[in-house]
Design a protein around this motif. Structure first.
Motif, PDB file in Angstrom:
ATOM      1  N   ILE A 119       0.963  -1.108  -0.133  1.00 35.95           N
ATOM      2  CA  ILE A 119      -0.129  -0.118   0.050  1.00 35.95           C
ATOM      3  C   ILE A 119       1.008   1.247  -0.006  1.00 35.95           C
ATOM      4  O   ILE A 119       0.569   2.107  -0.492  1.00 35.95           O
ATOM      5  CB  ILE A 119      -0.911  -0.132   1.196  1.00 35.95           C
ATOM      6  N   ARG A 120       1.863   1.446   0.729  1.00 34.82           N
ATOM      7  CA  ARG A 120       2.725   2.272   0.792  1.00 34.82           C
ATOM      8  C   ARG A 120       3.532   2.789  -0.359  1.00 34.82           C
ATOM      9  O   ARG A 120       3.527   3.709  -0.938  1.00 34.82           O
ATOM     10  CB  ARG A 120       3.740   2.135   1.921  1.00 34.82           C
ATOM     11  N   PRO A 164      -6.998  12.520  -0.964  1.00 37.99           N
ATOM     12  CA  PRO A 164      -6.646  11.660  -2.224  1.00 37.99           C
ATOM     13  C   PRO A 164      -5.893  12.900  -3.182  1.00 37.99           C
ATOM     14  O   PRO A 164      -6.159  14.094  -2.740  1.00 37.99           O
ATOM     15  CB  PRO A 164      -7.950  11.500  -2.866  1.00 37.99           C
ATOM     16  N   ALA A 172      -3.658   1.983   6.360  1.00 44.23           N
ATOM     17  CA  ALA A 172      -2.884   2.874   5.526  1.00 44.23           C
ATOM     18  C   ALA A 172      -3.393   3.193   4.396  1.00 44.23           C
ATOM     19  O   ALA A 172      -3.233   4.406   3.930  1.00 44.23           O
ATOM     20  CB  ALA A 172      -1.523   2.012   4.876  1.00 44.23           C
ATOM     21  N   LEU A 173      -4.477   2.535   3.537  1.00 41.56           N
ATOM     22  CA  LEU A 173      -5.174   2.861   2.552  1.00 41.56           C
ATOM     23  C   LEU A 173      -6.298   4.033   3.031  1.00 41.56           C
ATOM     24  O   LEU A 173      -6.338   5.151   1.646  1.00 41.56           O
ATOM     25  CB  LEU A 173      -5.937   1.948   1.970  1.00 41.56           C
ATOM     26  N   GLN A 195       1.008   4.219  -2.775  1.00 45.69           N
ATOM     27  CA  GLN A 195       0.683   5.575  -2.356  1.00 45.69           C
ATOM     28  C   GLN A 195       1.673   6.454  -3.091  1.00 45.69           C
ATOM     29  O   GLN A 195       1.365   7.650  -3.361  1.00 45.69           O
ATOM     30  CB  GLN A 195       0.565   5.715  -0.877  1.00 45.69           C
ATOM     31  N   GLN A 196       3.039   6.017  -3.131  1.00 45.09           N
ATOM     32  CA  GLN A 196       3.952   6.968  -3.773  1.00 45.09           C
ATOM     33  C   GLN A 196       3.680   7.031  -5.292  1.00 45.09           C
ATOM     34  O   GLN A 196       3.992   8.253  -5.828  1.00 45.09           O
ATOM     35  CB  GLN A 196       5.577   6.366  -3.630  1.00 45.09           C
ATOM     36  N   LYS A 204      -5.728   6.633   4.215  1.00 43.38           N
ATOM     37  CA  LYS A 204      -5.280   7.892   4.335  1.00 43.38           C
ATOM     38  C   LYS A 204      -5.341   8.677   2.846  1.00 43.38           C
ATOM     39  O   LYS A 204      -5.556   9.618   2.390  1.00 43.38           O
ATOM     40  CB  LYS A 204      -3.948   7.891   4.602  1.00 43.38           C
ATOM     41  N   SER A 205      -5.185   7.630   1.699  1.00 40.23           N
ATOM     42  CA  SER A 205      -5.208   8.024   0.235  1.00 40.23           C
ATOM     43  C   SER A 205      -6.888   8.302   0.027  1.00 40.23           C
ATOM     44  O   SER A 205      -7.162   8.989  -0.838  1.00 40.23           O
ATOM     45  CB  SER A 205      -4.893   6.701  -0.669  1.00 40.23           C
ATOM     46  N   LEU A 213       0.850   6.558  -6.615  1.00 41.18           N
ATOM     47  CA  LEU A 213      -0.589   7.642  -6.700  1.00 41.18           C
ATOM     48  C   LEU A 213      -0.119   8.999  -6.629  1.00 41.18           C
ATOM     49  O   LEU A 213      -0.952   9.899  -7.212  1.00 41.18           O
ATOM     50  CB  LEU A 213      -1.537   6.962  -5.588  1.00 41.18           C
ATOM     51  N   ALA A 214       0.673   9.393  -5.768  1.00 42.90           N
ATOM     52  CA  ALA A 214       0.977  10.847  -5.682  1.00 42.90           C
ATOM     53  C   ALA A 214       1.874  11.387  -6.877  1.00 42.90           C
ATOM     54  O   ALA A 214       1.753  12.718  -6.934  1.00 42.90           O
ATOM     55  CB  ALA A 214       1.876  10.986  -4.398  1.00 42.90           C
ATOM     56  N   LEU A 240      -8.310   5.970  -7.706  1.00 39.51           N
ATOM     57  CA  LEU A 240      -7.981   4.590  -6.836  1.00 39.51           C
ATOM     58  C   LEU A 240      -9.230   3.621  -7.051  1.00 39.51           C
ATOM     59  O   LEU A 240     -10.306   3.949  -6.929  1.00 39.51           O
ATOM     60  CB  LEU A 240      -7.916   4.748  -5.410  1.00 39.51           C
TER      61      LEU A 240
END
Ligand SMILES: [Zn+2]
Length: 334
Positions: free
Chosen positions: A94-95, A136, A128-129, A98-99, A131-132, A101-102, A142
């Motif tokens: 997930i982490r 967003p 953790a998810l 997220q990188q 947070k996204s 996705l950003a 997502l």
């Protein structure tokens, strides 16, 4: 034909509306049983957002470079992550997602991440998810898939546009497999029954002999259980659950397979002139049918159908299989 998919018209209509930049959301959750078409639907949505040669705004061509890259999963603005076979979806996955996705999209209006089988996320990965979903990144989308929204943190489902996919009625699925995907009528009917109307799972049986062998094993296990004592039946269930798959994944194969066997049994019991779904098992099926009252078979079918409805809920899948194994009539040794 809608997006080259069979069925799921409500979900497709909804997603087509969401291709409008004014309406599109940051997060989608597509739910439904294994092989119902969740991933295919997610990719169709991504193709529609990015296709360079659509015939109309809410369609995709399926042939342009972009469509083909998305199908091959090597489109730069699309990332797909999934738990490894037999494992949970981990927080590290997930982490790193997220990188990705950003980052600003490379060539498309949106950067899309698809997370498959999110119901297998660990608690820390789920948190953790969140947070996204709460913050967003702009131009990021997502798409989660999961067996049922009820199996996720409520705070996750509530932040997503939820699309629930259901299997087609078996006869409708069989017709679709025959007409749209070119299967012979016999195979279309057999696969539609074995998968309880899940088109993706049926096509997988057509492509992958290994997948079909899992159903064969389920039928053999059933036939071995019939003359067995209750304790041996429970051991039989244990053996079915020994592999890498979760009990729920195993039950999603076993229950539809057993349903087809017992439906065949009811047909044989009634002397109906309908070809059996499990032709290769007809000797055992006919023998069993001749020793049972129709009422007994019907009760068992009701239990199997109820079990099918429970697989994607909170009910313990091992318990479902054990109950079914114990509720089958027992025959003296032959
Ligand atoms: Zn295209």
């Amino acid at each position: 034909m809608n997006w080259n998919l069979f069925g799921h018209n409500l979900a497709i209509t909804c997603l087509k509306k969401h291709t409008d930049p004014e309406i599109i959301r940051h997060a989608y959750l597509i739910t439904g049983p294994e092989g119902v078409g969740k991933r295919t639907l997610a990719l169709a949505f991504v193709k529609t957002l990015n296709c360079t040669r659509p015939k109309q705004a809410d369609e995709f061509c399926g042939e342009c470079v972009t469509c083909r890259q998305i199908d091959a999963q090597n489109y730069p603005d699309l990332t797909i992550i999934a738990p490894e076979p037999g494992k949970d979806l981990r927080i590290e996955q997930i982490r790193s997602m997220q990188q990705t996705l950003a980052l600003a999209p490379y060539q498309s209006p949106y950067r899309v991440v698809v997370v498959l089988n999110f119901h297998r996320a660990t608690a820390s990965a789920s948190n953790a998810l969140l947070k996204s979903l709460e913050e967003p990144p702009s131009r990021a989308i997502l798409i989660l898939t999961a067996d049922a929204a009820e199996n996720l943190l409520p705070t996750i489902a509530s932040r997503c546009e939820v699309l629930r996919l259901r299997p087609e009625p078996v006869e409708v699925a069989a017709e679709g497999l025959e007409k749209q995907f070119g299967l012979t009528p016999e195979l279309a009917r057999r696969y539609a029954h074995l998968t309880s109307g899940r088109i993706g799972a049926s096509l997988n049986l057509e492509r992958d002999p290994q997948a079909l062998s899992v159903y064969e094993d389920a039928l053999e296990a059933l036939e071995e259980m019939l003359p067995a004592k209750y304790r041996e039946r429970l051991i039989g269930v244990d053996a079915l659950l020994k592999g890498k798959q979760t009990p729920r994944e195993v039950a999603a194969v076993i229950v539809p397979a057993w349903l087809t066997w017992w439906r065949d049994c009811l047909m044989a019991n009634a002397g109906a002139d309908v070809p059996l779904v499990n032709l290769e098992h007809q000797t055992q099926i006919k023998k069993t049918a001749s020793q049972l009252e129709a009422k007994t078979i019907q009760e068992l079918l009701e239990a199997l159908e109820a079990a099918l409805g429970q697989i994607d809920s909170y009910v313990n899948a091992r318990l479902i299989l054990e109950n079914l194994a114990l509720s089958m009539p027992r025959f003296g040794t032959n």
